[in-house]
Design a protein around this motif. Structure first.
Motif, mmCIF file in Angstrom:
data_model
loop_
_atom_site.group_PDB
_atom_site.id
_atom_site.type_symbol
_atom_site.label_atom_id
_atom_site.label_comp_id
_atom_site.label_asym_id
_atom_site.label_seq_id
_atom_site.Cartn_x
_atom_site.Cartn_y
_atom_site.Cartn_z
ATOM 1 N N UNK A 62 0.850 -1.204 0.000
ATOM 2 C CA UNK A 62 0.000 0.000 0.000
ATOM 3 C C UNK A 62 0.879 1.246 0.000
ATOM 4 N N UNK A 63 1.916 1.240 0.846
ATOM 5 C CA UNK A 63 2.799 2.411 0.923
ATOM 6 C C UNK A 63 3.593 2.579 -0.369
ATOM 7 N N UNK A 64 4.035 1.474 -0.952
ATOM 8 C CA UNK A 64 4.792 1.567 -2.198
ATOM 9 C C UNK A 64 3.928 2.194 -3.297
ATOM 10 N N UNK A 138 -2.022 7.186 9.185
ATOM 11 C CA UNK A 138 -2.334 8.422 8.454
ATOM 12 C C UNK A 138 -1.146 9.364 8.411
ATOM 13 N N UNK A 139 -0.469 9.494 9.545
ATOM 14 C CA UNK A 139 0.691 10.398 9.634
ATOM 15 C C UNK A 139 1.746 10.034 8.600
ATOM 16 N N UNK A 140 2.116 8.752 8.564
ATOM 17 C CA UNK A 140 3.149 8.339 7.609
ATOM 18 C C UNK A 140 2.639 8.362 6.168
ATOM 19 N N UNK A 141 1.353 8.076 5.996
ATOM 20 C CA UNK A 141 0.795 8.122 4.637
ATOM 21 C C UNK A 141 0.891 9.539 4.072
ATOM 22 N N UNK A 212 1.824 1.270 12.353
ATOM 23 C CA UNK A 212 0.425 1.617 12.588
ATOM 24 C C UNK A 212 -0.513 0.431 12.435
ATOM 25 N N UNK A 213 -0.101 -0.550 11.641
ATOM 26 C CA UNK A 213 -0.933 -1.740 11.447
ATOM 27 C C UNK A 213 -0.680 -2.807 12.517
ATOM 28 N N UNK A 214 0.626 -3.061 12.815
ATOM 29 C CA UNK A 214 0.951 -4.211 13.659
ATOM 30 C C UNK A 214 1.474 -3.850 15.047
#
Lengths: 251, 321
Positions: A62-64, A138-141, A212-214
């Motif tokens: 997702x991030x990539x 959200x912050x990192x996204x 944030x996920x794990x």
């Protein structure tokens, strides 16, 4: 502010007009990566004890996708406008340099985050995805998308033809993304490559996003947040000043 | 008492409005611009007053587009200053651009949008939201009404040119610069475009145009500036320029190969093969020239006699300086 909103609206409309190419296609590509890598590696790779490899892959993919599309949006918009010459309409307008910068930045962030969100939502159809803390996600996204939007602006302004943007994308953005822990934890790498990964800002974006996920990560999420925030501020400063100077735009 | 409270503010606004009305529409002071070793503009000083219809002429590569680009903020001068309605184009770039509408020379468009969207977006860039009536008027005058929902890609060259003109005017700028707006467009559009420009000029808009159709400049423009090799080679009213280079132009074709010596002093360079072009100060000289030709046994095949026009002035300036 009408000028700023108009430019933002125009930039959003630009990618929305070709939504299959700009949003749907990258989501499908990420799902194919997920299908193939998880099928091949699920029983062979364990990164976190409580997390399956397929689950581990989803935030990385997702991030990539988010990062690549944030870059693609600003870079392709600027280079297209320059090559076709219609950037003149924007350069003749009484927009401030900051409005110019902010509109392109936000449009790219919105496209990047839309694609990232799309990958997570599409993956959730096949797998239950755990979320440890949405604020980190959200912050990192947003920060990651902001960084790539700036890099896209720099590439689009610097390039004089599409080929040069492709060089920037394929020889800088793509390797840095792939070598940042999308498909693995850097702890699985030899010491030398671990050290190399630690100077790659993309690693901190993906590692913090995954936290944030794990609730687990290779480095402390606070360190990642500081690194990513500083990189974002630095690139914003550089990009804004490039726009302000008129480099390759007003010449 | 209430009014007195606002007195200083009102006075500031009144003074500002007065100053604005006194400012030249365009002012260029000692502009220089080079591209590497090529000197595009050298020491250009030029002032265009509000309400003028001004022509900027010059051969290709003379520096017209560079000068327009500097005024529009599309490139930055190496030295000197440029002002639009009193606003410095670099330091007060937002104000100067708000006062300026530019029709670029190149046929550029955004292939993602329709005509309506392009005009709406351009209006938004200039902070105009409720200008539907003006856009309707504009598109009606420019014959674009039936094309409003068509994508820019599908329009002909002439239609794209009309959209460019409309885009430059969406914010009703007091100063309008048209960089060769009639290049490659049909006669009908040229005519309607100039009628519209005359209408805008009569309403107080300052119009600056560059064109290769010199007869248009002669008919439309009160003043003319001519650039040559990046320098301002001539700057005067159209009437004065015509007066300065006044005379009668006589073009002749004869069966003779050598011109009688006494006629050499009247001869100006001809731009057509086998044609002799003379500049005369009076119609009475025609008969003496014909007499000399008869004496030299020349038979005249064709003869054209007319007053000097801006084209003659242009060629004289370009040749002489």
């Amino acid at each position: 502010m009408t000028g700023f909103y108009t430019l933002l609206y125009k930039e959003l409309l630009r990618f929305w007009r070709v939504v299959f190419q700009t949003v749907a296609a990258p989501i499908l590509t990420a799902l194919l990566y997920l299908l193939i890598f998880s099928h091949v590696l699920m029983d062979r790779v364990t990164v976190y004890s409580e997390v399956s490899y397929t689950e581990f892959l989803i935030p990385g993919l997702a991030m990539m996708s988010l990062l690549q599309n944030a870059f693609a949006n600003s870079s392709s918009s600027i280079i297209q406008s320059k090559v076709t010459g219609n950037i003149v309409f924007l350069l003749l307008a009484p927009l401030s340099n900051f409005q110019f910068f902010l509109a392109y930045l936000l449009a790219s962030v919105i496209r990047g985050v839309s694609v990232g969100l799309g990958v997570v939502l599409a993956s959730s159809v096949f797998l239950v995805i755990s979320i440890f803390n949405p604020l980190w996600i959200l912050g990192f996204a947003f920060l990651g998308a902001g960084i790539l939007a700036c890099l896209g602006l720099i590439a689009g302004i610097w390039a004089e033809k599409f080929d040069q943007v492709a060089v920037f994308q394929n020889f800088i953005i793509m390797p840095m993304t792939f070598l940042s822990g999308v498909f693995y934890s850097i702890h699985s790498l030899p010491q030398f490559w671990q050290e190399i990964s630690r100077i790659n800002p993309f690693f901190y974006m993906i590692d913090g996003f995954r936290y944030g996920f794990f609730g687990e990560s290779d480095v402390s999420p606070m360190i990642s947040l500081v690194v990513v925030s500083l990189v974002f501020l630095f690139l914003s400063f550089v990009t804004f000043n490039i726009i302000k100077s008129g480099y390759k735009l007003r010449n | 008492m209430g009014l007195l409270k606002f007195y200083p503010w009102v006075m500031v606004e009144v003074v500002r409005a007065f100053n604005n009305s006194m400012q030249p529409a365009l002012e260029i002071k000692g502009i220089n611009k080079s591209y590497g070793s090529f000197k595009a503009l050298t020491d250009i000083d030029l002032k265009v007053e509000q309400g003028e219809f001004f022509a900027l002429l010059g051969p290709n590569g003379a520096g017209k587009t560079t000068l327009i680009s500097i005024l529009a903020g599309l490139c930055v001068a190496d030295s000197g200053g440029a002002f639009v309605m009193g606003n410095n184009v670099v330091e007060e770039y937002q104000k100067s651009r708000l006062n300026l509408g530019v029709v670029p020379q190149e046929l550029v468009y955004d292939p993602f949008f329709t005509v309506r969207e392009m005009l709406s977006i351009q209006s938004g860039y200039f902070g105009c939201r409720k200008n539907h009536h003006w856009i309707e008027e504009l598109t009606d005058k420019l014959g674009l009404t039936s094309k409003m929902d068509e994508n820019m890609r599908t329009l002909s060259g002439g239609m794209k040119r009309r959209v460019l003109v409309a885009q430059a005017l969406v914010h009703k700028p007091p100063v309008i610069i048209l960089d060769e707006p009639t290049a490659g467009v049909d006669v009908e559009l040229r005519k309607s475009l100039w009628e519209f420009m005359k209408h805008l000029n009569s309403q107080g808009h300052t119009i600056v145009l560059t064109t290769h159709y010199l007869e248009e400049a002669e008919v439309l423009c009160e003043r003319v500036g001519m650039l040559k090799d990046g320098r301002l080679a001539a700057l005067d009213t159209t009437r004065n320029l015509l007066k300065r280079f006044s005379g009668i132009r006589l073009s002749l074709r004869t069966n003779g190969k050598v011109l009688p010596y006494v006629l050499q002093k009247h001869l100006v360079e001809s731009d057509v093969d086998d044609e002799w072009v003379f500049r005369l100060s009076d119609y009475s000289e025609v008969e003496s020239i014909l007499a000399e030709l008869r004496l030299a046994k020349h038979a005249v095949f064709s003869l054209d006699l007319r007053e000097a026009d801006l084209e003659d002035v242009f060629f004289s300036v370009i040749k002489d300086k």
